[in-house]
Scaffold this motif. Structure first.
Motif, PDB file in Angstrom:
ATOM      1  N   VAL B  70      -5.060 -18.020 -23.248  1.00 33.08           N
ATOM      2  CA  VAL B  70      -5.431 -18.301 -21.710  1.00 33.08           C
ATOM      3  C   VAL B  70      -4.730 -19.540 -21.151  1.00 33.08           C
ATOM      4  CG1 VAL B  70      -7.508 -18.934 -20.446  1.00 33.08           C
ATOM      5  CG2 VAL B  70      -7.606 -17.531 -22.187  1.00 33.08           C
ATOM      6  N   MET B 109     -16.316 -33.977 -19.304  1.00 36.80           N
ATOM      7  CA  MET B 109     -16.637 -32.702 -19.570  1.00 36.80           C
ATOM      8  C   MET B 109     -18.180 -32.325 -19.903  1.00 36.80           C
ATOM      9  SD  MET B 109     -13.458 -30.766 -20.882  1.00 36.80           S
ATOM     10  CE  MET B 109     -11.949 -30.808 -19.930  1.00 36.80           C
ATOM     11  N   LEU B 131     -13.376 -23.452 -23.146  1.00 41.31           N
ATOM     12  CA  LEU B 131     -13.161 -23.839 -21.621  1.00 41.31           C
ATOM     13  C   LEU B 131     -12.408 -25.322 -21.757  1.00 41.31           C
ATOM     14  CD1 LEU B 131     -16.250 -22.873 -19.704  1.00 41.31           C
ATOM     15  CD2 LEU B 131     -13.822 -22.007 -19.326  1.00 41.31           C
ATOM     16  N   VAL B 134      -8.705 -25.005 -23.023  1.00 37.20           N
ATOM     17  CA  VAL B 134      -7.929 -24.443 -22.190  1.00 37.20           C
ATOM     18  C   VAL B 134      -7.393 -25.472 -21.058  1.00 37.20           C
ATOM     19  CG1 VAL B 134      -7.645 -22.810 -20.105  1.00 37.20           C
ATOM     20  CG2 VAL B 134      -8.674 -22.024 -22.210  1.00 37.20           C
ATOM     21  N   THR B 135      -8.353 -26.261 -20.560  1.00 37.11           N
ATOM     22  CA  THR B 135      -8.095 -27.246 -19.428  1.00 37.11           C
ATOM     23  C   THR B 135      -7.127 -28.291 -19.975  1.00 37.11           C
ATOM     24  OG1 THR B 135     -10.447 -26.981 -18.805  1.00 37.11           O
ATOM     25  CG2 THR B 135      -9.174 -28.788 -17.927  1.00 37.11           C
TER      26      THR B 135
END
Lengths: 319, 252, 276
Positions: B70, B109, B131, B134-135
């Motif tokens: 991703v 986060m 998530l 990916v960030t």
């Protein structure tokens, strides 16, 4: 006598021999040029004198002292580099002061002022190299090297980075400067015009060897080899003899007796501004060039002419 | 100075490599203590038979693979978009996220997830970890691909458009192939930072999605344990192989 | 054209907004609120959390963090400069030598940190060896102190210092060194008056690149300092976990971010052209 003597200098690079037995003497106060095409070993010779490279064999002596083995900072020799190698973080004055400060010279400030004045750069003393013109950089490099009062100044193609007009002007200044300071200059160049106009004496280098040494006139007028003759200027080769195009005449009428004459046909005529350049073909198909002044007439392509010269202007150089 | 410098340099290389080599060496020690008693694979056996460890490794691999895919896609597209027209806010945020201490990224986060969970009926787990990964790995991808794009000639795409390609075709047929080595390097980097991450992961992982770094951390905290040396050696060799293989693939 | 670009940037924007900028925004909001009775956050709005940053109780930890990050930065520069100098003069072996610097960097950070625990702890290799040689009777307290943390930070971030210094030295005109020698400068003088001033941008970049992650380090002080050598990162973590004081932890985080951004801004303002 503070003369520079090179005795049998050899230097090999991994692939080939760069300097192949050079011996020469440069008298004190002389403007001496090492002239040759790129790759002839002239820069390597300079680097060995400066101490950046060591010769494999041979002696380098300055004023009776052997320089071999001395580090560059221990030699009484300074260099004006081709790229100038000015320290980009230092101003003109600081660049000039660099060497004096290493010596802890008590007169640094005054000497820097004088040196900058010598090269007419007093007004630009506080400039960084990035803000200087090409000519100013060159003057700074000169002042930086001269201020240390070296016994010998090495100049590695110092004019090659300048544009043509500035180059001619700097040539005059360089010559005057040398006369004024009286320091021996060893000038490295591949530009024969530069070498001829500046030098007291010239050594022509080719493939690591010196082909000829002498005054500019000797070198130009009585070259010792075909290479020297050709490197210093254009030559019309006729068998074992050569003659320079500017000594070659051209006429429609028969030339005076006693002259060497070649009957030819004009193949091209070009106006070069200060002269005409006429190219003509002999019956044998050989191409000869004559460079003639304006007053000596105009010639057309295809015209039958006499090309001639005085036999005493011939250079006898068998192949 | 000429003679001292090489010695100094050798000492620095020793400083860099000897600790890891010693660690790997002692993973083959038969003793539990840091005294060499003979060659043995007993700690590798212990590692192999540890079910929790296997599960954590599997989790880590799944997280690293998914987030790499991703992040590489999102980062590459983003880098291309920024190359076409820079957005100072977006590229600035990317650089900022790269220099933000991990602990701050992690707690921020965590705070965000917990705030969101008040409205959504979700909880911390693999999804939140992915998530997060990916960030942060997207920023690395973006940086690497942008560096590659900076050396690219915009005239190539213009030539493609001139020859009748659509913008999408120009991207897919001209720019993307040229970016391949950069994208591969970016993906490799994304994989290693994801596989390696402990600080952010531990904060957003919740209770039942332990990763390999979390297990390693717990073991390291507990005290000397030769199994950790064995795992380290495996990671060392595994990542080394991954780098070698990817270099080979890029050259082929 | 516009539509395609927007489509390309959309996913990157989504992640950045939702998972970087929004979280930072939430931290800003929390930092201005008050700790709730059960650990949550709520009203009243206040600047109290920022005032507490200057409380001597935490000041010690903040100062210690700066000192340790400074020591790590200094250590990295001292190690990296000669190394970068050597590599930049290594001709065809440059790539190999640089890769050797980067190699440990590709390994897990945890593994690298654990390698030092393995060496330094009471039953670690160094103590066992000294004990075995009969030089000590009691293990030396090598682990869980400031020194161990600084060594760990240097070990972790050394490549960050080597790379900018290397690229700076690589670009340095070798002719300048010859010119310096020609003008009478001994090698150390050329180093001091020519190389060092011209490597200042690389030094600044290297310094900032090591100082920033060192100042915000969490794992290294956690594992090698073992609670005895806390840094800001550990204090932040503490506020969010055991102390459950999210507002103060948020203020602390933002203070740290402010320092990081200030350093980067100063670096880019000064050397931005050379770096980008």
């Amino acid at each position: 006598m503070s003369e520079l003597i090179l005795e049998g200098i050899y230097k090999d690079f991994p692939t080939h021999r760069v300097v192949d037995g050079i011996t020469l003497t440069i008298p004190q106060g002389c403007f001496y040029s090492l002239l040759g095409p790129s790759g002839c070993g002239k820069t390597t010779t300079l680097r060995m004198i400066a101490g950046f490279d060591e010769p494999d064999r041979g002696l380098i002596k300055l004023a009776g002292r052997t320089l071999n083995g001395l580090r560059p900072y221990e030699r009484p020799v300074t260099t004006v580099f081709q790229s100038y190698a000015l320290f980009p973080h230092l101003t003109a004055a600081e660049n000039v002061a660099f060497g004096l400060r290493r010596r802890k010279d008590p007169d640094t400030a005054k000497k820097v002022r004088d040196a900058l004045e010598l090269v007419q750069l007093s007004a630009k003393a506080d400039r960084l190299p990035a803000k200087m013109s090409g000519g100013e950089r060159q003057r700074t490099a000169l002042a930086r090297a001269l201020v240390l009062e070296p016994e010998l100044l090495l100049l590695d193609e110092p004019l090659s980075a300048l544009d043509p007009a500035l180059r001619k002007q700097m040539r005059v200044e360089l010559k005057e400067l040398q006369a004024r300071v009286g320091i021996t200059f060893l000038f490295i160049t591949h530009d024969q015009e530069e070498a001829l106009s500046l030098s007291d004496r010239i050594a022509v280098m080719h493939q690591g060897r010196i082909e000829q040494m002498g005054s500019p006139q000797e070198i130009y007028l009585t070259p010792a080899t075909r290479f020297v003759a050709g490197f210093l200027g254009a030559v019309n080769w006729v068998g074992d003899v050569g003659v320079r195009p500017e000594l070659t005449r051209i006429s429609r009428e028969r030339p005076p007796s006693g002259m060497r004459v070649k009957e030819s046909t004009v193949s091209s005529a070009m106006f070069l501004g200060d002269c005409f350049r006429v190219e003509a073909q002999t019956a044998a198909g050989q191409s000869l060039v004559a460079q003639i002044a304006h007053g000596l007439g105009q010639f057309e392509r295809g015209e039958r002419v006499h090309l001639w010269w005085d036999p005493s202007d011939e250079m006898a150089l068998p192949e | 100075m000429k003679r001292l410098l090489p010695l100094y340099v050798i000492a620095i290389y020793a400083f860099l490599h000897v600790p890891l080599l010693i660690l790997c060496g002692f993973s083959f020690n038969s003793s539990k203590f840091t005294v060499w008693e003979g060659f043995s694979l007993v700690w590798y056996e212990a590692m192999w038979n540890d079910g929790a460890l296997a599960e954590a490794t599997l989790n880590s691999l799944v997280i690293a693979v998914v987030s790499t895919v991703v992040a590489t896609a999102v980062g590459t597209l983003g880098a291309y978009g920024l190359w076409k027209k820079n957005s100072r806010l977006l590229s600035g945020s990317m650089y900022l996220s790269l220099v933000t201490p991990e602990i701050i990224t992690g707690i921020a986060m965590l705070a965000t997830f917990q705030w969101a969970f008040r409205y959504l009926h979700l909880q911390l787990g693999m999804t939140t970890v992915i998530l997060a990964h990916v960030t942060f790995s997207m920023a690395y991808v973006l940086l690497v691909v942008m560096a590659r794009l900076r050396t690219a000639d915009p005239a190539l795409e213009e030539a493609a458009l001139d020859l009748g390609a659509t913008e999408w075709q120009a991207f897919r047929l001209v720019t993307l192939p040229m970016l391949k080595p950069g994208i591969a390097a970016a993906a490799l980097l994304a994989f290693t930072v994801s596989f390696d991450d402990y600080v952010i992961t531990a904060l957003v992982a919740g209770v039942d999605s332990e990763t390999l770094p979390m297990v390693l951390y717990a073991m390291a905290r507990r005290g000397a344990n030769p199994v950790v040396s064995a795992i380290s050696t495996v990671i060392f060799v595994g990542l080394g192989l991954l780098i070698v293989v990817s270099e080979r693939l890029q050259k082929a | 054209m516009m539509r395609l670009r927007a489509f390309f940037l959309l996913p990157a924007w989504a992640f950045t907004l939702l998972l970087f900028l929004a979280p930072m925004g939430i931290i800003v909001v929390y930092s201005l609120q008050t700790k709730g009775v059960y650990g949550g956050v709520g009203e009243p709005w206040t600047f109290e959390n920022y005032v507490r940053l200057f409380d001597p109780l935490y000041g010690v930890i903040l100062l210690r963090s700066f000192a340790m990050a400074g020591a790590a930065t200094f250590g990295c520069l001292v190690l990296a400069f000669p190394l970068a100098l050597y590599i930049s003069r290594s001709g065809t072996r440059k790539t190999l030598l640089l890769n050797l610097v980067m190699l440990p960097f590709w390994t897990s950070f945890l593994v690298r940190t654990y390698a030092w625990m393995f060496l330094l702890r009471d039953t670690g290799l160094i103590n066992s060896m000294l004990f075995g040689m009969g030089l000590i009777n009691e293990p030396l307290p090598l682990l869980y102190n400031d020194g161990a943390v600084v060594v760990g930070l240097i070990y972790g971030y050394l490549p960050f210092a080597v790379l900018p210094l290397y690229s700076n030295l690589e670009r340095l005109d070798k002719g300048l060194l010859e010119a310096a020698a020609d003008l009478g400068a001994k090698p150390w003088e050329a180093m001091l008056h020519v190389v060092l001033p011209l490597t200042a941008p690389g030094m600044r970049a290297a310094g900032v690149l090591v100082f920033i992650p060192s100042l915000g380090a969490y794992l290294t002080p956690d594992l090698l300092g073992g609670g005895k050598s806390m840094m800001i990162g550990n204090l932040v973590q503490n506020q969010f976990t055991s102390a459950r004081d999210w507002p103060f932890g948020s203020a602390l985080s933002l203070g740290l971010m402010a320092v990081v951004m200030l350093l980067l801004w100063a670096l880019l303002r000064r050397d931005g052209e050379e770096m980008l």
